[in-house]
Enzyme design. Structure first.
Site, PDB file in Angstrom:
ATOM      1  N   GLU A   1       0.873  -1.184   0.000  1.00  0.00           N
ATOM      2  CA  GLU A   1       0.000   0.000   0.000  1.00  0.00           C
ATOM      3  C   GLU A   1       0.911   1.235   0.000  1.00  0.00           C
ATOM      4  O   GLU A   1       1.972   1.234   0.639  1.00  0.00           O
ATOM      5  CB  GLU A   1      -0.828  -0.066   1.301  1.00  0.00           C
ATOM      6  CG  GLU A   1      -1.760   1.068   1.576  1.00  0.00           C
ATOM      7  CD  GLU A   1      -2.490   0.869   2.934  1.00  0.00           C
ATOM      8  OE1 GLU A   1      -2.059   0.013   3.757  1.00  0.00           O
ATOM      9  OE2 GLU A   1      -3.491   1.567   3.153  1.00  0.00           O
TER      10      GLU A   1
ATOM     11  N   LYS B   1      -9.360   1.952  -2.010  1.00  0.00           N
ATOM     12  CA  LYS B   1      -9.566   1.237  -0.739  1.00  0.00           C
ATOM     13  C   LYS B   1     -10.947   1.538  -0.151  1.00  0.00           C
ATOM     14  O   LYS B   1     -11.286   2.698   0.080  1.00  0.00           O
ATOM     15  CB  LYS B   1      -8.457   1.631   0.234  1.00  0.00           C
ATOM     16  CG  LYS B   1      -8.455   0.871   1.552  1.00  0.00           C
ATOM     17  CD  LYS B   1      -7.241   1.301   2.404  1.00  0.00           C
ATOM     18  CE  LYS B   1      -7.091   0.486   3.663  1.00  0.00           C
ATOM     19  NZ  LYS B   1      -5.883   0.868   4.430  1.00  0.00           N
TER      20      LYS B   1
ATOM     21  N   CYS C   1      -4.938  -3.625   2.422  1.00  0.00           N
ATOM     22  CA  CYS C   1      -4.671  -3.705   3.859  1.00  0.00           C
ATOM     23  C   CYS C   1      -5.925  -3.977   4.690  1.00  0.00           C
ATOM     24  O   CYS C   1      -6.460  -5.061   4.672  1.00  0.00           O
ATOM     25  CB  CYS C   1      -3.931  -2.456   4.308  1.00  0.00           C
ATOM     26  SG  CYS C   1      -2.953  -2.766   5.813  1.00  0.00           S
TER      27      CYS C   1
ATOM     28  N   VAL D   1       0.154  -2.607  10.609  1.00  0.00           N
ATOM     29  CA  VAL D   1       0.725  -2.249  11.909  1.00  0.00           C
ATOM     30  C   VAL D   1       0.161  -3.137  13.024  1.00  0.00           C
ATOM     31  O   VAL D   1       0.768  -3.259  14.076  1.00  0.00           O
ATOM     32  CB  VAL D   1       0.506  -0.753  12.248  1.00  0.00           C
ATOM     33  CG1 VAL D   1       1.339   0.131  11.338  1.00  0.00           C
ATOM     34  CG2 VAL D   1      -0.961  -0.358  12.169  1.00  0.00           C
TER      35      VAL D   1
HETATM   36  C1  ACM Z   1      -3.942  -0.426   7.118  1.00  0.00           C
HETATM   37  O1  ACM Z   1      -5.036  -0.533   6.572  1.00  0.00           O
HETATM   38  N1  ACM Z   1      -2.953   0.243   6.550  1.00  0.00           N
HETATM   39  C2  ACM Z   1      -3.685  -1.065   8.418  1.00  0.00           C
END
Ligand code: ACM
Length: 269
Positions: free
Chosen positions: A38, A109, A142, A169
């Site tokens: 990402e 996203k 992510c 993370v």
């Molecule tokens: C994330 O969506 N970068 C944890």
């Protein structure tokens, strides 16, 4: 088919330098599909909207998409790459798909995480699958992993491989993607980054590495270390993702009973 990921350690804001570092390594691998993290070349921890506006680019006209198209052509491969996309005054946390014949598509996203909600608009592209010849690929970014509906939608649309650019993370995702693969009988490629960012006096974010390729039966074919860059490619048989038969009595997707799920039931506040 040879597929893999690039687990990287980008320097925040140094877009050309981060791309050059990737390009220098790409010559050493032979693959048909490579997934990058990402926000692969910008870094992640933005401190202002201006910063996001300055680092985001239109897709496909922007320089990062154009450079990725050039690299995909040069190396005869498909790339899935996370980047901040700009359209008018809106920014999206997006990923592009590019290949030897040029720009293939973009995904914005759907589920934004933490401070991304301050800087990016929620994705409005919908959830898509692209046929790249040797496989049908779907893209999720992510935190989308937290919503099994995304992977399921991709599987129902015929995805063989979930391409999953990430900046993880939290600790749970690498193990959770085993379930996303297993419950959909698809390959998944999670491309994460390593290192730490602590910008503008914010608490540090530590990225957990552990990029991985998981098989349709939930086997971790390869998982990267937590603290090293890695460009990794392995060979998979895409047909494994097309056989949804669990046993002579059960077919994974045909046996779904959506009429029983009440999925549209609104949750009381
Ligand atoms: C994330 O969506 N970068 C944890």
């Amino acid at each position: 088919m040879n597929i893999g990921y690039y687990q990287s350690h980008p320097v925040f804001g140094e877009v050309s330098k981060n791309i050059d570092q990737f390009a220098a390594q790409l010559g050493s691998v032979n693959c048909e599909l490579l997934v990058l993290p990402e926000l692969a070349f910008t870094g992640y921890q933005f401190v202002s909207q201006d910063e996001v506006l300055n680092l985001s680019e239109p897709v496909p006209e922007g320089p990062t998409t154009q450079k990725c198209v050039e690299l995909a052509r040069q190396h005869g491969t498909h790339l899935v790459v996370g980047l901040p996309e700009r359209e008018g005054d809106q920014c999206y946390n997006s990923a592009i798909v590019v290949g030897p014949s040029g720009f293939v598509g973009r995904y914005r996203k759907t589920h934004l995480f933490f401070e991304e909600t301050l800087f990016f608009a929620p994705g409005n592209s919908g959830i898509h699958v692209w046929d790249i010849g040797q496989a049908r690929i779907g893209v999720m970014i992510c935190f989308d992993w937290y919503y099994p509906e995304v992977a399921r939608s991709l599987a129902l649309q015929g995805a063989d491989i979930l391409c999953h650019p990430s900046n993880l993370v939290l600790p749970n995702c690498p193990d959770a993607m085993v379930t996303r693969s297993l419950e959909n009988r698809v390959f998944s490629v999670t491309a994460n980054r390593i290192g730490q960012e602590a910008r503008g006096g914010k608490p540090p974010l530590t990225f957990i590495g552990k990029s991985e390729v998981v098989s349709p039966k939930g086997k971790i074919l390869h998982r990267a270390p937590i603290d090293q860059e890695e460009l990794m490619v392995l060979e998979v048989d895409v047909d494994e993702a097309r056989n949804k038969s669990i046993n002579p009595y059960n077919d994974l997707l045909k046996d779904r009973r959506p009429e029983m799920y009440g999925i549209d039931v609104k949750r009381e506040a």
